[in-house]
Scaffold this active site. Structure first.
Site, PDB file in Angstrom:
ATOM      1  N   HIS A  93       9.220  -3.583   6.769  1.00  0.00           N
ATOM      2  CA  HIS A  93       7.878  -3.302   6.295  1.00  0.00           C
ATOM      3  C   HIS A  93       7.113  -4.618   6.210  1.00  0.00           C
ATOM      4  CE1 HIS A  93       5.038  -2.868   2.724  1.00  0.00           C
ATOM      5  NE2 HIS A  93       4.562  -2.018   3.608  1.00  0.00           N
ATOM      6  N   LYS A 153      -0.823   6.809   9.616  1.00  0.00           N
ATOM      7  CA  LYS A 153      -0.608   7.413   8.308  1.00  0.00           C
ATOM      8  C   LYS A 153      -0.815   8.915   8.422  1.00  0.00           C
ATOM      9  CE  LYS A 153       0.077   3.465   6.326  1.00  0.00           C
ATOM     10  NZ  LYS A 153       1.353   3.137   5.652  1.00  0.00           N
ATOM     11  N   ASP A 200       3.795   7.837   9.118  1.00  0.00           N
ATOM     12  CA  ASP A 200       4.167   7.344   7.792  1.00  0.00           C
ATOM     13  C   ASP A 200       3.492   8.221   6.742  1.00  0.00           C
ATOM     14  OD1 ASP A 200       4.675   5.956   5.485  1.00  0.00           O
ATOM     15  OD2 ASP A 200       3.805   4.056   6.157  1.00  0.00           O
ATOM     16  N   SER A 253      -5.388   2.054   3.361  1.00  0.00           N
ATOM     17  CA  SER A 253      -5.454   3.367   2.704  1.00  0.00           C
ATOM     18  C   SER A 253      -4.464   4.346   3.326  1.00  0.00           C
ATOM     19  CB  SER A 253      -6.877   3.927   2.824  1.00  0.00           C
ATOM     20  OG  SER A 253      -7.292   3.969   4.176  1.00  0.00           O
ATOM     21  N   ASP A 254      -3.772   5.085   2.475  1.00  0.00           N
ATOM     22  CA  ASP A 254      -2.830   6.084   2.958  1.00  0.00           C
ATOM     23  C   ASP A 254      -2.801   7.253   1.987  1.00  0.00           C
ATOM     24  OD1 ASP A 254      -0.771   5.699   0.920  1.00  0.00           O
ATOM     25  OD2 ASP A 254      -0.274   3.820   1.927  1.00  0.00           O
ATOM     26  N   ASP A 297      11.812  -4.960   2.787  1.00  0.00           N
ATOM     27  CA  ASP A 297      10.545  -5.554   2.367  1.00  0.00           C
ATOM     28  C   ASP A 297      10.881  -6.901   1.729  1.00  0.00           C
ATOM     29  OD1 ASP A 297       7.499  -4.583   1.242  1.00  0.00           O
ATOM     30  OD2 ASP A 297       8.519  -6.156   0.104  1.00  0.00           O
ATOM     31  N   GLU A 306      10.442   0.289   2.158  1.00  0.00           N
ATOM     32  CA  GLU A 306       9.470  -0.609   1.509  1.00  0.00           C
ATOM     33  C   GLU A 306       9.433  -0.418   0.000  1.00  0.00           C
ATOM     34  OE1 GLU A 306       5.853   1.334   3.479  1.00  0.00           O
ATOM     35  OE2 GLU A 306       4.998   0.606   1.620  1.00  0.00           O
ATOM     36  N   GLU A 365       8.253   7.986   8.491  1.00  0.00           N
ATOM     37  CA  GLU A 365       8.494   6.982   7.457  1.00  0.00           C
ATOM     38  C   GLU A 365       8.143   7.542   6.077  1.00  0.00           C
ATOM     39  OE1 GLU A 365       6.980   3.221   8.645  1.00  0.00           O
ATOM     40  OE2 GLU A 365       6.509   2.598   6.607  1.00  0.00           O
ATOM     41  N   LYS A 367       1.522   2.833  14.570  1.00  0.00           N
ATOM     42  CA  LYS A 367       1.926   3.726  13.475  1.00  0.00           C
ATOM     43  C   LYS A 367       0.698   4.345  12.834  1.00  0.00           C
ATOM     44  CE  LYS A 367       3.832   2.260   9.520  1.00  0.00           C
ATOM     45  NZ  LYS A 367       4.833   1.435   8.829  1.00  0.00           N
TER      46      LYS A 367
END
Lengths: 431, 431
Positions: A351, A220, A248, A23-24, A324, A301, A274, A218
């Site tokens: 990615h 989100k 990101d 989830s982002d 990617d 990505e 990102e 990393k």
């Protein structure tokens, strides 16, 4: 003579939205999925080529329909002919004029072509008895250059440029192959940082990442600014000052907002930012990169093809290239991307995550190390610990590093039982 | 309350490759096609919404699968709710996170969403009893702005900018509506210039274009340089010095080649050079535009979305904006494109031809004249005389001008008999 007898396709979906894995800020509830194909032949060797497009749920059936549309280009063809000239079949599919109208070179049709070409690469590496990274690393500069479609690249990268880069890296190949086998390739982990995870889970997974040997995690960002700052503070406290933290935003911001938000977060010592904005916004990435230097902008990505990568480099909008394995037109277009990065002196940190992206993309980074950039400096492959158990040759990550694969193929083969169990049926999903 | 009861989809193909209508340097043998949808409701008014994606043959079935994927978002919905807030349904489809992964905002999925939204616009205009251009031209600046997705635009065009442009044009609307009804809107013709036509056919059709009242013709280039020069000489001799000749390379060249080739052709007094290179190459278009000034670069028929249009304008890479009715995310995204063009002072000369593109895009140019740019100067709609007979309300072009449509709707409705006759069946085509 070996003939391709079938291209079988599958719509495979995992219900990851239940746990909010993945989830982002832009993808609140993905169901990690794959439009998957298997290329079968009449050979007695029983080898198959496997490839896929990573998707996140609804619409995967359209991506499968695009794979189906390629069947006529492959079934009945002489496999040896195709595999001998992978540049030729790449160009034939990518520049088929009628299919090209549906992109051109972007979106569902381009990704389908990439998956089909990757399946052929898987088969070629299996027939050679080599993992793809090693198979590519043993090809001559001339053969590698023959794979690449230089159309629309020549104002930034010519065939001569590519040959020069590859020849420069040739002398150290054997030594770097041994180094990869001994040490593996650096990884970083996104596992702690999904936006849907609680603060407690974020803290626990951040500590575990350090204990597991990762030098970078990393997170989100792109939600509420106060939440982003709080989560970064938790992560920074958990990992200490020496572990790098990248963030990101998953395309969440417009250009002016991105600049403001990144400046607010700069105090947490960011390894990179990102996808600050739309992957299509080359000039926007360049404006952001200028405004937030020395923090670097990472993207890729969702970059649709080599032409956009070229411009992100030309404009100075990308300090880290994140190729990617399943977005562009297959292995050959990604080799063009690696060469562009080498030409512009930008490190490639692929990615990964999703379904099988770690398994696939590690081969490209390792090939980059052996035969293109010749360096692991500032380079890492993303790692996420989801869904590897469904693959025939899952990645081995230990001590914060990807171990060099030894099994023949491109890493893209899913287990038969997993394909059967997770093949999506609309009626079953609705019930 | 009116409920959407069905979304019917069709794969419609015309065998245009037989006559080489539509042939150019990148598309040697298109079979003009459409992925087509009809939105039906339970209303007693019997009205339907029609929309389509223009395609050129193989792969149209994938485009249809993408239309099918949108059925669940529409069937069962309250039509009045949807039509009252067209900005809302646009954003809901375009930013559906799972579908978005398949673009984002580009290629097959984005075009499908555009076609579905255009079908709703067709239905909305029919219910209002107005042709779409007039229906849009009667909306307030505030309502028009509510349609637009400003995400990724605000560094170039804000909501306030858009309101200012629309309010500035408001006073003259009624007068311009009358002028359109009296005079129509300028057209240019591509009919003479297809690459597959003989020199004799080119010459004859060029003369006919002048006799028919067109002030500009367009020729396909990008083949052999000597052929391009010979064909331009024939056309120039046929039309005389006062008729404008545009040329169209259909993305055939790399940047350095484009600059050389256009300079070689400059002696023929070019109105513009269209699609000199990849539609994705914003920096390339800017480099070409700088090198060949004062000849203008035109592009847009393959521009994937407003974000790329924004950058082509920011970079100075596009002197003529060629919107396409069926490439981007529907009427609302094209209104954003018109506003961007107005902000940057670039004229809009839409791409048309294909299947139904003339019928659809004329509404957008006429709306632009009434409510956005307020001008017809340097503006023309492309005209090609193919396949109009299949539409319920075909364009009327006379004296080199599009006459303002009077029938309610968006012009996108194909005749029932044509749909039935040209629905593609794989087995029939193979036999």
């Amino acid at each position: 003579m070996t003939i391709i007898t079938a291209v079988d396709t599958f719509d495979i979906r995992f219900p990851t939205s239940i746990t909010l894995d993945g989830s982002d800020a832009m993808n609140p509830d993905p169901d990690y999925s794959a439009a998957y194909l298997i290329v079968r032949t009449d050979s007695s060797d029983g080898l198959e080529g496997h490839g896929f497009v990573f998707t996140i749920g609804r619409g995967t059936e359209v991506q499968v329909a695009a794979l189906d549309a390629l069947r006529d280009y492959l079934v009945g063809e002489d496999l040896d002919d195709l595999l001998r000239d992978m540049g030729g079949i790449s160009r034939r599919l990518i520049h088929d004029s009628q299919l090209r109208w549906l992109g051109p070179e972007k979106g569902i049709m381009h990704m389908a072509i990439g998956a089909a070409l990757n399946a052929l690469w898987d088969l070629r590496a299996k027939r050679a008895g080599e993992p793809l990274w090693l198979h590519l690393s043993r090809m001559s500069p001339e053969e590698l250059v023959s794979l690449i479609d230089f159309r629309y690249l020549t104002d930034a990268l010519t065939e001569d440029d590519a040959l020069e880069i590859l020849r420069r890296a040739e002398p150290g190949r054997a030594e770097r192959i041994e180094r990869l086998r001994a040490e593996g390739y650096p990884a970083y982990t996104t596992t702690p940082g999904w936006l849907g995870y609680s603060d407690e889970k974020l803290e626990r997974l951040s500590r575990e990442a350090v204990a597991d040997g990762f030098g970078q995690i990393k997170l989100k960002v792109g939600g509420d600014p106060a939440d982003d700052a709080r989560r970064l503070a938790i992560a920074r406290a958990a990992v200490g000052p020496d572990i790098r933290i990248a963030v990101d935003a998953n395309q969440r911001w417009d250009v002016p907002v991105a600049i403001d938000r990144i400046r607010e977060l700069a105090a947490f010592d960011l390894a990179w930012i990102e996808e600050p904005t739309s992957p299509d916004d080359i000039l926007g990435h360049a404006a952001i990169a200028r405004a937030i230097a020395p923090i670097r902008v990472a993207t890729g990505e969702h970059v649709q093809n080599r032409i956009v990568f070229k411009q992100l480099l030309q404009a100075g909008g990308m300090g880290i290239m994140q190729i990617d394995a399943a977005r562009v037109g297959g292995v050959a277009e990604n080799i063009a991307n690696l060469l562009l990065a080498a030409k512009f002196g930008v490190p490639v940190c692929p990615h990964a995550g999703g379904v099988g992206l770690c398994e696939a993309v590690q081969h490209l980074s390792m090939f980059d190390f052996v035969a293109v950039s010749g360096s692991m400096d500032e380079r890492m492959i993303e790692y996420v610990d989801h869904l590897h158990e469904h693959f025939a040759t899952p990645v081995h990550v230990a001590g914060g590093r990807y171990l060099a694969p030894t099994a023949p193929g491109a890493g893209t083969e899913m287990l038969r039982a997993s394909i059967a169990e997770h093949t999506w049926r609309r009626s079953a999903a609705a019930s």
